[in-house]
Design a protein around this motif. Structure first.
Motif, PDB file in Angstrom:
ATOM      1  N   ARG A   1      58.853 -54.071  -7.387  1.00  7.35           N
ATOM      2  CA  ARG A   1      60.033 -54.043  -6.533  1.00  7.35           C
ATOM      3  C   ARG A   1      61.217 -53.492  -7.319  1.00  7.35           C
ATOM      4  O   ARG A   1      61.337 -53.738  -8.528  1.00  7.35           O
TER       5      ARG A   1
ATOM      6  N   THR B   1      57.569 -51.549  -3.300  1.00 10.25           N
ATOM      7  CA  THR B   1      58.530 -51.606  -2.206  1.00 10.25           C
ATOM      8  C   THR B   1      59.951 -51.651  -2.744  1.00 10.25           C
ATOM      9  O   THR B   1      60.189 -52.127  -3.868  1.00 10.25           O
TER      10      THR B   1
ATOM     11  N   ARG C   1      70.487 -50.161  -5.639  1.00 11.29           N
ATOM     12  CA  ARG C   1      69.068 -50.500  -5.705  1.00 11.29           C
ATOM     13  C   ARG C   1      68.437 -49.823  -6.927  1.00 11.29           C
ATOM     14  O   ARG C   1      67.881 -48.737  -6.829  1.00 11.29           O
TER      15      ARG C   1
ATOM     16  N   GLU D   1      56.780 -64.879   0.800  1.00 12.68           N
ATOM     17  CA  GLU D   1      57.256 -63.882   1.752  1.00 12.68           C
ATOM     18  C   GLU D   1      56.064 -63.356   2.554  1.00 12.68           C
ATOM     19  O   GLU D   1      54.925 -63.386   2.077  1.00 12.68           O
TER      20      GLU D   1
ATOM     21  N   GLY E   1      62.226 -53.381  -1.129  1.00 11.52           N
ATOM     22  CA  GLY E   1      62.761 -54.676  -0.733  1.00 11.52           C
ATOM     23  C   GLY E   1      62.825 -55.635  -1.908  1.00 11.52           C
ATOM     24  O   GLY E   1      62.156 -55.444  -2.924  1.00 11.52           O
TER      25      GLY E   1
ATOM     26  N   CYS F   1      63.342 -59.995  -3.239  1.00  4.99           N
ATOM     27  CA  CYS F   1      63.171 -61.399  -2.858  1.00  4.99           C
ATOM     28  C   CYS F   1      63.277 -62.248  -4.114  1.00  4.99           C
ATOM     29  O   CYS F   1      63.573 -61.751  -5.205  1.00  4.99           O
TER      30      CYS F   1
ATOM     31  N   SER G   1      68.436 -55.213  -6.771  1.00  9.61           N
ATOM     32  CA  SER G   1      69.528 -55.088  -5.811  1.00  9.61           C
ATOM     33  C   SER G   1      70.771 -55.749  -6.367  1.00  9.61           C
ATOM     34  O   SER G   1      70.700 -56.812  -7.004  1.00  9.61           O
TER      35      SER G   1
ATOM     36  N   THR H   1      53.530 -57.225   3.347  1.00  9.90           N
ATOM     37  CA  THR H   1      54.324 -56.036   3.629  1.00  9.90           C
ATOM     38  C   THR H   1      53.810 -55.274   4.844  1.00  9.90           C
ATOM     39  O   THR H   1      54.550 -54.499   5.448  1.00  9.90           O
TER      40      THR H   1
END
Length: 404
Positions: A204, A346, A277, A191, A348, A350, A207, A194
Protein backbone atom coordinates in the motif's frame (compact mmCIF):
# COMPACT_ATOMS: atom_id res chain seq x y z
CA UNK A 1 0.88 -34.40 4.28
CA UNK A 2 1.12 -31.62 1.72
CA UNK A 3 1.68 -28.19 3.13
CA UNK A 4 -1.85 -27.06 2.36
CA UNK A 5 -3.64 -30.21 3.58
CA UNK A 6 -5.82 -30.05 6.68
CA UNK A 7 -5.02 -32.10 9.77
CA UNK A 8 -7.75 -33.90 11.69
CA UNK A 9 -7.58 -31.30 14.48
CA UNK A 10 -7.92 -28.49 11.95
CA UNK A 11 -10.94 -30.12 10.37
CA UNK A 12 -12.53 -30.54 13.79
CA UNK A 13 -11.88 -26.87 14.56
CA UNK A 14 -13.39 -25.64 11.29
CA UNK A 15 -16.52 -27.77 11.49
CA UNK A 16 -17.74 -25.64 14.36
CA UNK A 17 -18.04 -22.41 12.37
CA UNK A 18 -21.31 -20.70 13.26
CA UNK A 19 -22.40 -18.81 10.14
CA UNK A 20 -25.81 -17.92 11.56
CA UNK A 21 -24.38 -16.12 14.59
CA UNK A 22 -21.89 -14.26 12.43
CA UNK A 23 -24.65 -13.04 10.14
CA UNK A 24 -26.81 -11.97 13.07
CA UNK A 25 -23.91 -10.07 14.63
CA UNK A 26 -22.95 -8.34 11.38
CA UNK A 27 -26.49 -7.19 10.61
CA UNK A 28 -27.26 -6.10 14.17
CA UNK A 29 -24.02 -4.13 14.33
CA UNK A 30 -24.69 -2.61 10.91
CA UNK A 31 -27.99 -1.26 12.29
CA UNK A 32 -25.99 0.84 14.79
CA UNK A 33 -25.11 4.13 13.13
CA UNK A 34 -21.43 4.64 13.89
CA UNK A 35 -20.05 7.38 11.68
CA UNK A 36 -16.73 8.56 13.10
CA UNK A 37 -18.34 11.71 14.48
CA UNK A 38 -21.39 9.96 15.92
CA UNK A 39 -20.21 9.64 19.52
CA UNK A 40 -23.52 8.30 20.84
CA UNK A 41 -23.62 5.55 18.22
CA UNK A 42 -19.98 4.66 18.81
CA UNK A 43 -20.56 4.48 22.55
CA UNK A 44 -23.41 2.04 22.00
CA UNK A 45 -21.35 -0.03 19.56
CA UNK A 46 -18.31 -0.14 21.84
CA UNK A 47 -20.39 -1.43 24.74
CA UNK A 48 -21.97 -4.14 22.57
CA UNK A 49 -18.58 -5.22 21.22
CA UNK A 50 -17.05 -5.29 24.71
CA UNK A 51 -19.80 -7.62 25.78
CA UNK A 52 -19.38 -9.85 22.72
CA UNK A 53 -15.59 -10.14 23.04
CA UNK A 54 -15.84 -10.88 26.75
CA UNK A 55 -16.64 -14.44 25.66
CA UNK A 56 -12.92 -14.85 24.97
CA UNK A 57 -10.65 -16.01 27.84
CA UNK A 58 -9.11 -12.63 28.58
CA UNK A 59 -9.85 -9.06 29.56
CA UNK A 60 -11.75 -6.39 27.65
CA UNK A 61 -11.21 -2.67 28.10
CA UNK A 62 -12.61 0.47 26.54
CA UNK A 63 -9.73 2.88 25.96
CA UNK A 64 -10.15 6.65 25.83
CA UNK A 65 -9.13 8.26 22.53
CA UNK A 66 -5.91 10.23 22.27
CA UNK A 67 -6.36 13.98 21.70
CA UNK A 68 -6.88 15.00 18.08
CA UNK A 69 -7.06 18.51 16.63
CA UNK A 70 -8.06 20.05 13.32
CA UNK A 71 -8.00 23.47 11.66
CA UNK A 72 -11.18 25.43 11.00
CA UNK A 73 -11.81 27.73 8.03
CA UNK A 74 -10.43 30.70 9.98
CA UNK A 75 -7.15 28.90 10.62
CA UNK A 76 -7.85 28.19 14.29
CA UNK A 77 -6.94 24.84 15.83
CA UNK A 78 -9.67 23.01 17.73
CA UNK A 79 -10.05 19.65 19.44
CA UNK A 80 -11.93 16.88 17.63
CA UNK A 81 -13.99 14.49 19.74
CA UNK A 82 -13.57 10.76 19.09
CA UNK A 83 -15.08 7.62 20.57
CA UNK A 84 -13.44 5.03 22.79
CA UNK A 85 -11.58 2.04 21.38
CA UNK A 86 -12.10 -1.57 22.44
CA UNK A 87 -9.14 -3.77 23.32
CA UNK A 88 -9.37 -7.45 24.25
CA UNK A 89 -6.20 -9.07 25.60
CA UNK A 90 -5.75 -12.83 25.88
CA UNK A 91 -2.73 -14.48 27.53
CA UNK A 92 -0.63 -11.29 27.70
CA UNK A 93 2.37 -13.17 29.10
CA UNK A 94 2.56 -15.75 26.29
CA UNK A 95 5.97 -15.82 24.53
CA UNK A 96 4.35 -15.59 21.07
CA UNK A 97 1.55 -13.11 20.52
CA UNK A 98 -0.48 -11.79 17.59
CA UNK A 99 -2.53 -8.67 16.87
CA UNK A 100 -5.95 -8.56 15.22
CA UNK A 101 -7.48 -5.19 14.38
CA UNK A 102 -10.68 -3.74 13.03
CA UNK A 103 -12.74 -0.58 13.29
CA UNK A 104 -16.26 0.11 14.48
CA UNK A 105 -16.70 3.46 12.72
CA UNK A 106 -18.17 3.97 9.26
CA UNK A 107 -18.18 6.88 6.83
CA UNK A 108 -21.93 7.41 7.20
CA UNK A 109 -23.00 10.30 9.51
CA UNK A 110 -25.72 10.12 12.12
CA UNK A 111 -28.27 11.74 9.81
CA UNK A 112 -27.63 9.38 6.89
CA UNK A 113 -30.58 7.97 4.97
CA UNK A 114 -28.60 4.77 4.46
CA UNK A 115 -29.76 2.78 7.48
CA UNK A 116 -31.41 -0.47 6.46
CA UNK A 117 -30.42 -3.94 5.29
CA UNK A 118 -31.54 -4.95 1.80
CA UNK A 119 -31.08 -8.27 0.03
CA UNK A 120 -29.76 -7.37 -3.42
CA UNK A 121 -29.87 -11.00 -4.55
CA UNK A 122 -29.75 -14.33 -2.73
CA UNK A 123 -26.68 -14.29 -0.48
CA UNK A 124 -25.77 -10.62 -1.09
CA UNK A 125 -26.77 -7.98 1.45
CA UNK A 126 -26.61 -4.20 1.16
CA UNK A 127 -26.18 -2.19 4.35
CA UNK A 128 -24.07 0.53 6.01
CA UNK A 129 -20.74 -0.81 7.18
CA UNK A 130 -21.64 -4.43 6.46
CA UNK A 131 -18.44 -4.98 4.50
CA UNK A 132 -16.43 -2.09 5.96
CA UNK A 133 -16.36 -3.50 8.51
CA UNK A 134 -19.06 -4.84 10.80
CA UNK A 135 -18.81 -8.13 8.90
CA UNK A 136 -15.07 -8.13 9.49
CA UNK A 137 -15.54 -7.72 13.24
CA UNK A 138 -17.91 -10.69 13.22
CA UNK A 139 -15.20 -12.68 11.42
CA UNK A 140 -12.61 -11.77 14.09
CA UNK A 141 -14.83 -12.92 16.94
CA UNK A 142 -15.80 -16.21 15.31
CA UNK A 143 -12.25 -17.00 14.17
CA UNK A 144 -10.96 -16.55 17.70
CA UNK A 145 -13.80 -18.64 19.13
CA UNK A 146 -12.82 -21.48 16.79
CA UNK A 147 -9.11 -21.07 17.48
CA UNK A 148 -9.62 -21.15 21.24
CA UNK A 149 -10.99 -24.70 20.94
CA UNK A 150 -7.58 -26.01 19.82
CA UNK A 151 -4.68 -27.17 21.99
CA UNK A 152 -2.32 -24.84 20.14
CA UNK A 153 -4.19 -21.74 21.34
CA UNK A 154 -3.02 -22.19 24.93
CA UNK A 155 0.59 -21.59 23.90
CA UNK A 156 0.11 -18.17 22.34
CA UNK A 157 -1.62 -14.90 23.13
CA UNK A 158 -3.13 -12.03 21.20
CA UNK A 159 -4.65 -8.59 21.41
CA UNK A 160 -7.75 -7.48 19.53
CA UNK A 161 -8.22 -3.78 18.90
CA UNK A 162 -11.39 -2.31 17.42
CA UNK A 163 -10.88 1.43 17.06
CA UNK A 164 -13.41 4.22 16.57
CA UNK A 165 -11.64 6.47 14.06
CA UNK A 166 -10.05 4.43 11.26
CA UNK A 167 -12.12 6.14 8.60
CA UNK A 168 -10.58 9.51 9.46
CA UNK A 169 -6.98 8.32 9.70
CA UNK A 170 -6.79 6.80 13.21
CA UNK A 171 -5.40 9.97 14.75
CA UNK A 172 -6.96 9.09 18.11
CA UNK A 173 -5.74 5.47 18.00
CA UNK A 174 -2.38 5.52 16.20
CA UNK A 175 -0.47 5.49 19.47
CA UNK A 176 -2.57 2.61 20.74
CA UNK A 177 -1.90 0.65 17.55
CA UNK A 178 1.83 1.22 17.95
CA UNK A 179 1.75 0.08 21.58
CA UNK A 180 -0.23 -3.07 20.80
CA UNK A 181 1.92 -3.95 17.77
CA UNK A 182 5.10 -3.93 19.82
CA UNK A 183 6.61 -7.41 20.07
CA UNK A 184 3.94 -9.15 17.99
CA UNK A 185 4.88 -12.03 15.67
CA UNK A 186 2.27 -11.09 13.07
CA UNK A 187 -0.94 -9.14 12.62
CA UNK A 188 -4.23 -9.56 10.78
CA UNK A 189 -6.53 -6.66 9.95
CA UNK A 190 -10.10 -7.11 8.79
CA UNK A 191 -10.75 -4.63 6.02
CA UNK A 192 -12.91 -6.17 3.27
CA UNK A 193 -11.22 -7.85 0.33
CA UNK A 194 -10.13 -5.57 -2.49
CA UNK A 195 -12.32 -7.51 -4.95
CA UNK A 196 -15.55 -9.49 -4.46
CA UNK A 197 -13.61 -12.66 -5.30
CA UNK A 198 -11.55 -12.30 -2.11
CA UNK A 199 -8.38 -10.76 -3.55
CA UNK A 200 -6.18 -9.38 -0.77
CA UNK A 201 -4.36 -6.07 -0.67
CA UNK A 202 -0.59 -6.31 -0.98
CA UNK A 203 1.68 -3.28 -0.78
CA UNK A 204 0.00 0.00 0.00
CA UNK A 205 1.05 3.57 -0.53
CA UNK A 206 0.94 6.01 2.34
CA UNK A 207 -1.27 9.01 2.99
CA UNK A 208 -0.88 12.40 4.60
CA UNK A 209 -3.32 15.25 5.15
CA UNK A 210 -2.12 18.81 5.62
CA UNK A 211 -3.51 22.25 6.33
CA UNK A 212 -1.30 25.24 5.60
CA UNK A 213 -2.50 28.35 7.42
CA UNK A 214 -1.48 31.53 5.60
CA UNK A 215 -1.53 34.88 7.40
CA UNK A 216 -1.22 38.05 5.35
CA UNK A 217 -2.32 41.65 5.93
CA UNK A 218 -5.68 43.21 5.13
CA UNK A 219 -6.06 46.48 3.24
CA UNK A 220 -8.61 48.36 1.15
CA UNK A 221 -8.72 46.86 -2.33
CA UNK A 222 -9.19 50.29 -3.93
CA UNK A 223 -7.41 52.86 -1.76
CA UNK A 224 -4.23 51.05 -0.69
CA UNK A 225 -4.08 47.47 -2.01
CA UNK A 226 -0.27 47.68 -2.09
CA UNK A 227 -0.28 47.82 1.72
CA UNK A 228 -2.01 44.45 1.88
CA UNK A 229 -0.55 40.96 1.73
CA UNK A 230 -3.04 38.73 -0.07
CA UNK A 231 -3.28 35.41 1.80
CA UNK A 232 -5.57 33.81 -0.79
CA UNK A 233 -3.11 34.65 -3.56
CA UNK A 234 -0.29 33.18 -1.47
CA UNK A 235 -2.32 30.03 -0.85
CA UNK A 236 -2.98 29.69 -4.57
CA UNK A 237 0.73 30.13 -5.27
CA UNK A 238 1.45 27.41 -2.72
CA UNK A 239 -1.14 25.08 -4.27
CA UNK A 240 0.53 25.34 -7.68
CA UNK A 241 4.00 24.79 -6.26
CA UNK A 242 2.86 21.80 -4.22
CA UNK A 243 1.05 20.23 -7.16
CA UNK A 244 4.29 20.42 -9.15
CA UNK A 245 5.99 18.25 -6.50
CA UNK A 246 4.06 15.17 -7.62
CA UNK A 247 5.76 12.36 -9.56
CA UNK A 248 5.36 8.65 -10.21
CA UNK A 249 6.15 7.81 -6.58
CA UNK A 250 4.02 10.55 -5.05
CA UNK A 251 0.64 12.04 -5.91
CA UNK A 252 -0.35 15.44 -4.53
CA UNK A 253 -3.92 16.69 -4.41
CA UNK A 254 -4.54 20.33 -3.44
CA UNK A 255 -8.15 19.94 -2.34
CA UNK A 256 -9.44 23.24 -0.96
CA UNK A 257 -8.58 26.86 -0.28
CA UNK A 258 -10.63 28.65 2.37
CA UNK A 259 -10.42 32.29 3.39
CA UNK A 260 -10.94 35.78 2.17
CA UNK A 261 -13.55 38.42 2.93
CA UNK A 262 -15.47 41.04 0.96
CA UNK A 263 -14.42 41.80 -2.60
CA UNK A 264 -13.09 45.21 -1.59
CA UNK A 265 -10.78 43.83 1.13
CA UNK A 266 -7.36 42.31 0.57
CA UNK A 267 -7.72 38.96 2.41
CA UNK A 268 -5.43 38.48 5.38
CA UNK A 269 -6.00 34.76 5.95
CA UNK A 270 -6.40 31.54 4.00
CA UNK A 271 -6.16 27.82 4.60
CA UNK A 272 -4.85 25.44 1.96
CA UNK A 273 -5.77 21.79 2.47
CA UNK A 274 -4.13 18.97 0.53
CA UNK A 275 -3.46 15.24 0.55
CA UNK A 276 -0.37 13.33 -0.51
CA UNK A 277 0.00 9.64 -1.40
CA UNK A 278 3.66 8.54 -1.22
CA UNK A 279 4.48 5.06 -2.50
CA UNK A 280 7.68 4.81 -0.47
CA UNK A 281 9.23 6.18 2.71
CA UNK A 282 11.87 7.91 0.59
CA UNK A 283 9.20 9.73 -1.45
CA UNK A 284 7.51 10.89 1.75
CA UNK A 285 10.78 12.17 3.21
CA UNK A 286 11.73 13.97 0.01
CA UNK A 287 8.33 15.64 -0.18
CA UNK A 288 8.64 17.13 3.29
CA UNK A 289 11.95 18.72 2.36
CA UNK A 290 10.49 20.06 -0.89
CA UNK A 291 7.43 21.37 0.94
CA UNK A 292 9.63 23.37 3.30
CA UNK A 293 11.39 24.89 0.29
CA UNK A 294 8.08 25.80 -1.37
CA UNK A 295 6.76 27.41 1.81
CA UNK A 296 9.93 29.46 2.26
CA UNK A 297 9.72 30.65 -1.33
CA UNK A 298 6.12 31.83 -0.92
CA UNK A 299 6.91 33.49 2.40
CA UNK A 300 9.67 35.50 0.75
CA UNK A 301 7.73 36.33 -2.41
CA UNK A 302 4.38 37.17 -0.81
CA UNK A 303 5.58 38.53 2.55
CA UNK A 304 3.19 36.28 4.50
CA UNK A 305 3.45 33.89 7.42
CA UNK A 306 2.68 30.19 6.98
CA UNK A 307 2.25 27.48 9.57
CA UNK A 308 1.56 23.81 8.96
CA UNK A 309 -0.88 21.41 10.62
CA UNK A 310 -1.08 17.70 9.89
CA UNK A 311 1.28 15.17 8.44
CA UNK A 312 1.55 11.60 7.24
CA UNK A 313 -0.97 9.50 9.17
CA UNK A 314 -0.51 6.33 7.12
CA UNK A 315 3.12 5.44 6.30
CA UNK A 316 3.70 3.46 3.08
CA UNK A 317 3.38 -0.30 3.49
CA UNK A 318 5.92 -2.23 1.38
CA UNK A 319 6.02 -6.02 1.45
CA UNK A 320 9.21 -7.24 3.11
CA UNK A 321 10.47 -10.81 3.58
CA UNK A 322 8.51 -11.43 6.79
CA UNK A 323 5.34 -10.09 5.23
CA UNK A 324 5.89 -12.43 2.28
CA UNK A 325 6.11 -15.30 4.75
CA UNK A 326 2.79 -14.31 6.31
CA UNK A 327 1.14 -13.98 2.90
CA UNK A 328 2.48 -17.45 2.04
CA UNK A 329 0.80 -18.85 5.16
CA UNK A 330 -2.49 -17.23 4.16
CA UNK A 331 -2.08 -18.63 0.63
CA UNK A 332 -1.47 -22.15 1.98
CA UNK A 333 -4.50 -21.93 4.23
CA UNK A 334 -6.64 -20.60 1.37
CA UNK A 335 -5.56 -23.55 -0.75
CA UNK A 336 -6.39 -26.00 2.03
CA UNK A 337 -9.90 -24.54 2.24
CA UNK A 338 -10.42 -24.38 -1.53
CA UNK A 339 -10.67 -20.58 -1.47
CA UNK A 340 -9.52 -18.19 -4.17
CA UNK A 341 -6.19 -16.57 -3.34
CA UNK A 342 -4.72 -13.52 -5.02
CA UNK A 343 -3.29 -10.21 -3.95
CA UNK A 344 -2.72 -6.87 -5.60
CA UNK A 345 -1.06 -3.62 -4.60
CA UNK A 346 -3.36 -0.71 -3.89
CA UNK A 347 -3.28 3.02 -3.30
CA UNK A 348 -5.80 2.75 -0.48
CA UNK A 349 -4.69 2.98 3.13
CA UNK A 350 -5.78 1.49 6.47
CA UNK A 351 -4.48 0.58 9.91
CA UNK A 352 -2.35 -2.08 8.24
CA UNK A 353 -0.06 0.76 7.13
CA UNK A 354 0.50 1.77 10.74
CA UNK A 355 1.10 -1.79 11.88
CA UNK A 356 3.64 -2.46 9.15
CA UNK A 357 5.45 0.76 10.10
CA UNK A 358 6.07 -0.87 13.50
CA UNK A 359 7.98 -3.69 11.82
CA UNK A 360 5.19 -6.25 12.20
CA UNK A 361 4.11 -8.29 9.15
CA UNK A 362 0.41 -7.80 8.44
CA UNK A 363 -2.25 -8.98 6.02
CA UNK A 364 -4.88 -6.28 6.22
CA UNK A 365 -7.81 -7.47 4.08
CA UNK A 366 -8.87 -10.56 6.01
CA UNK A 367 -12.45 -9.33 6.27
CA UNK A 368 -15.49 -10.33 4.24
CA UNK A 369 -15.90 -10.35 0.50
CA UNK A 370 -17.98 -7.45 -0.73
CA UNK A 371 -17.70 -4.14 -2.51
CA UNK A 372 -18.91 -0.58 -3.19
CA UNK A 373 -17.70 0.46 0.26
CA UNK A 374 -18.12 4.08 1.37
CA UNK A 375 -21.30 4.34 -0.69
CA UNK A 376 -25.01 3.50 -0.30
CA UNK A 377 -24.34 0.58 -2.65
CA UNK A 378 -22.04 -1.16 -0.12
CA UNK A 379 -22.61 -4.91 -0.10
CA UNK A 380 -21.44 -8.05 1.67
CA UNK A 381 -21.40 -11.60 0.31
CA UNK A 382 -22.93 -13.63 3.13
CA UNK A 383 -21.09 -16.90 2.55
CA UNK A 384 -17.78 -15.09 2.98
CA UNK A 385 -18.44 -14.69 6.71
CA UNK A 386 -17.85 -18.39 7.29
CA UNK A 387 -15.14 -18.57 4.63
CA UNK A 388 -13.08 -15.83 6.19
CA UNK A 389 -13.62 -16.98 9.78
CA UNK A 390 -12.32 -20.43 8.85
CA UNK A 391 -9.40 -18.91 6.97
CA UNK A 392 -8.39 -16.75 9.94
CA UNK A 393 -8.79 -19.59 12.43
CA UNK A 394 -6.59 -21.81 10.27
CA UNK A 395 -3.96 -19.08 9.83
CA UNK A 396 -3.86 -18.47 13.58
CA UNK A 397 -3.58 -22.20 14.25
CA UNK A 398 -0.62 -22.57 11.93
CA UNK A 399 1.03 -19.45 13.25
CA UNK A 400 0.63 -20.85 16.75
CA UNK A 401 2.40 -24.02 15.61
CA UNK A 402 5.34 -22.00 14.30
CA UNK A 403 4.51 -21.10 10.69
CA UNK A 404 6.48 -17.88 11.27
Amino acid sequence: MKRNDLTDSERAMLEGADAATMLRNATEWSAMQTGTGNLAGLQQQAAVLADAFSALPGTVDLIDPAPVSAIDAEGHEFEVQRGRHMVASVRPDAPRRFLLTGHMDTVFPADTDFTGITELEPGVLNGPGLADMKGGIAVILEALRLFEQTEAAAGVGYDVMINSDEETGSGASAGLIETLARGKIAALTYEPSTEPDGTLAGARGGSGNYSLIVTGRSAHAGRNPHDGRNAVLAAADLALRIADLGHDQLSVNPARIEGGAANNVVPDHAVLRFNIRPKSHEAAKDFLAALDTAMEAVIRKRDVAIRMHGGITRPPKPIDARAEQLYATVADCSGALGLHYARKDTGGVCDGNNIAACGVPVVDTMGVRGGSIHSPQEFMIVESLAERAKLSALVLHRLALGAM
